[in-house]
Design an enzyme around this catalytic site. Structure first.
Site, mmCIF file in Angstrom:
data_model
loop_
_atom_site.group_PDB
_atom_site.id
_atom_site.type_symbol
_atom_site.label_atom_id
_atom_site.label_comp_id
_atom_site.label_asym_id
_atom_site.label_seq_id
_atom_site.Cartn_x
_atom_site.Cartn_y
_atom_site.Cartn_z
ATOM 1 N N LYS A 28 0.747 -1.327 0.043
ATOM 2 C CA LYS A 28 -0.076 0.153 0.069
ATOM 3 C C LYS A 28 0.831 1.360 0.019
ATOM 4 O O LYS A 28 0.426 2.349 -0.533
ATOM 5 C CB LYS A 28 -0.834 0.151 1.028
ATOM 6 C CG LYS A 28 -2.027 -1.280 1.267
ATOM 7 C CD LYS A 28 -2.762 -1.405 -0.124
ATOM 8 C CE LYS A 28 -3.924 -2.520 0.130
ATOM 9 N NZ LYS A 28 -3.003 -3.813 0.049
ATOM 10 N N GLU B 117 -2.319 7.392 7.886
ATOM 11 C CA GLU B 117 -3.089 8.368 7.049
ATOM 12 C C GLU B 117 -4.062 9.068 7.640
ATOM 13 O O GLU B 117 -4.774 8.533 8.659
ATOM 14 C CB GLU B 117 -3.412 7.661 5.526
ATOM 15 C CG GLU B 117 -4.508 6.779 5.730
ATOM 16 C CD GLU B 117 -4.892 6.079 4.325
ATOM 17 O OE1 GLU B 117 -4.071 6.130 3.424
ATOM 18 O OE2 GLU B 117 -5.998 5.783 4.095
ATOM 19 N N HIS C 65 -14.683 -2.956 7.981
ATOM 20 C CA HIS C 65 -14.276 -2.712 6.562
ATOM 21 C C HIS C 65 -14.469 -3.904 5.691
ATOM 22 O O HIS C 65 -13.913 -3.964 4.772
ATOM 23 C CB HIS C 65 -12.642 -2.562 6.817
ATOM 24 C CG HIS C 65 -12.312 -1.487 7.941
ATOM 25 N ND1 HIS C 65 -12.408 0.016 7.416
ATOM 26 C CD2 HIS C 65 -11.780 -1.462 9.031
ATOM 27 C CE1 HIS C 65 -12.078 0.614 8.461
ATOM 28 N NE2 HIS C 65 -11.736 -0.322 9.641
ATOM 29 N N ARG D 277 -7.272 -8.094 -9.312
ATOM 30 C CA ARG D 277 -8.055 -9.167 -9.487
ATOM 31 C C ARG D 277 -9.508 -8.856 -9.886
ATOM 32 O O ARG D 277 -10.025 -7.779 -9.826
ATOM 33 C CB ARG D 277 -8.100 -10.218 -8.147
ATOM 34 C CG ARG D 277 -8.425 -9.377 -7.074
ATOM 35 C CD ARG D 277 -8.872 -10.212 -5.690
ATOM 36 N NE ARG D 277 -8.835 -9.317 -4.568
ATOM 37 C CZ ARG D 277 -10.043 -8.901 -4.195
ATOM 38 N NH1 ARG D 277 -10.942 -8.849 -4.831
ATOM 39 N NH2 ARG D 277 -10.123 -8.080 -3.091
#
Length: 494
Positions: A116, A200, A235, A291
């Protein structure tokens, strides 16, 4: 075109890929663990080979064994589906080493987007908006505290190698941040073998909007419109719809152009998804899934593009069958993930035997499933039973059809998330498209109350079903299953 494709997956996605193979006149090869011997997909394929031990590491994650089966079966390509090895760069490299085509992007691209931190750096270079945060790993707690102070609370700590929301922790102050860093490092190390984390800015109530992208080996890249995936729990996506209710032609062009820019910057080929967070009129790159997505059917329905067939054709060297002008959004589609979980008991998994099963149908209804009556849902894998998808000429019709389809869907023997989906479809905030990623938490009381109402209605319906079916000897098993459902439901109410 390939002659034979091995599907390195199981369940409904394996069947979905095999269907595409049949339409392309390509033979399919199934692999199965001991827990999946009676699964529908094993017999749907042209050939099937055992993996043995059902534990994921010894079956669907066993790269060496899967490559050996591919070679022995004469498969010239492998489709990984989603999950398991779908975003494993080593698997891609092993396929290349053995002369087998992996239906997906190159291993180097999977590797870059799987990290990431690296992916966000690349998106910044590509000119794609990114949420404010670190561009390198957090080396220690003190560094993390300084970074959070500069960004401003709240912040979110994420695993660099992670996915699917695993390990994410939110912090509103320094004390919570320290706990979040330690927790995420531990979870990341256990799940991904990499304890690297980053920080973040945390957006309080963003919408989760993603764009389906497709690129070929000839320099052509398009997007196949947008999806909204804001109904989540921890999530994890629960309900998806396409297009996003807030999407305009102008916003779709702007976000779609950014998604294409992201794909072209890394020379992406095959199908993938660029995910964004949308907040207060601004959007930010979240991550890229290299994917096919679980929710790909809703894109297929509104664009009339068969994404799996397109994947296979692109991997075989063909050019894209579509240009951007060919992508036209028609109507609205919704997908509900039906899992073997009890939504009234904090979504605890409930693997076991399905004692009775009746699938919904009718106009505008699609069901991607891999189960049947007497099928035993194993405890080793994801608890998904099926994906229920409805289409309507507008969002309201899609919701009404979903309500109807859910009311027709009967699964006995295990608890499912059907009551949750019924409750969401009735929720006035959902109906008004007032969505964000914390929707389920914010409306928990109302959703729980609605689920109780749904449970009461189902009890009445099952009682009628029981009295109707009780006289017939041939359906005695259904009667017993209904009785079991009633006992379970009543116990849950207590």
């Amino acid at each position: 075109m390939f002659e034979k494709i091995l599907i390195a997956n199981r369940g409904e996605i394996a069947i979905r890929i095999m269907r595409a193979c049949r339409e392309l006149d390509v033979k399919s090869v199934a692999i199965y663990s001991d827990a999946d011997k009676t699964s529908i997909y094993t017999n749907y394929a042209d050939e099937h080979y055992p993996l043995g031990d059902p534990s994921p590491s010894k079956s669907y994650l066993n790269i060496e064994k899967i490559i050996d089966i591919a070679i022995d079966s004469g498969a010239d390509a492998i489709h990984p589906g989603y999950g398991f090895l779908a975003e494993n760069s080593r698997f891609g490299k092993e396929c290349e080493k053995n002369g087998i085509t992996l239906i997906g992007p190159k291993g180097s691209v999977i590797e870059a987007m799987g990290d990431k931190i690296t992916s966000k750096k690349m998106m910044r270079k590509a000119g794609v908006p990114v949420v404010e945060g670190t561009d390198k790993a957090i080396s220690d707690i003190d560094q993390g505290v300084k970074i959070a102070d500069n960004i401003g609370y709240p912040v979110i700590v994420k695993a660099s190698a992670g996915g699917g929301g695993i390990g994410m922790r939110t912090a509103y102050d320094e004390e919570e941040l320290i706990k979040a860093i330690k927790s995420t490092q531990s979870v990341a190390s256990t799940n991904f073998g990499d304890s690297t984390v980053y920080i973040e800015k945390y957006l309080e109530k963003p919408r989760h909007i993603e764009f389906q992208i497709i690129g070929d080996e000839h320099g052509n890249t398009i997007h196949a419109a947008d999806r909204e995936c804001s109904i989540q729990r921890r999530h994890q996506k629960l309900i998806e719809e396409a297009p996003s209710p807030i999407m305009t032609k102008e916003l779709r062009k702007e976000m779609g152009d950014s998604a294409i820019k992201a794909a072209e910057h890394i020379n992406y080929t095959n199908a993938g998804t660029v995910e964004f967070l949308y907040n207060k009129g601004e959007y930010y790159f979240l991550e890229m899934n290299t994917r096919i997505q679980v929710e790909h059917p809703i894109t297929e329905i509104i664009t009339n593009i068969d994404l799996i067939k397109e994947q296979i054709k692109i991997a075989s060297g063909a050019e894209l069958s579509y240009t951007q002008k060919d992508v036209v959004v028609r109507g609205h589609a919704i997908e509900c993930r039906i899992n073997a979980e009890d939504p009234l008991s904090d979504f605890i998994p409930d693997p076991g035997k399905i004692t009775a099963y009746r699938s919904p149908g009718g106009p505008g209804v699609r069901l991607d499933s891999g189960v049947h009556t007497n099928y035993v849902i194993p405890p080793y894998y994801d608890s998904m039973i099926s994906k229920l998808i409805t289409w309507g000429k507008n969002r309201n019709e899609a919701i009404c059809r979903m309500k109807r389809a859910l009311s027709e869907y009967i699964i006995l023997g295990v608890e499912t998330t059907i009551p949750f989906h019924k409750a969401i479809m009735r929720n006035p905030y959902f109906q008004n498209a007032d969505l964000h990623t914390h929707f389920v938490d914010q409306h928990k009381k109302g959703i729980d109350d609605e689920m109780e109402q749904v449970r009461n209605e189902d009890l009445e319906r099952m009682n009628r079903l029981k009295s109707t079916f009780m006289p017939g000897k041939k359906i005695a098993a259904i009667s017993v299953a209904v009785g079991s459902y009633l006992n379970t439901a009543q116990n849950n109410k207590k």
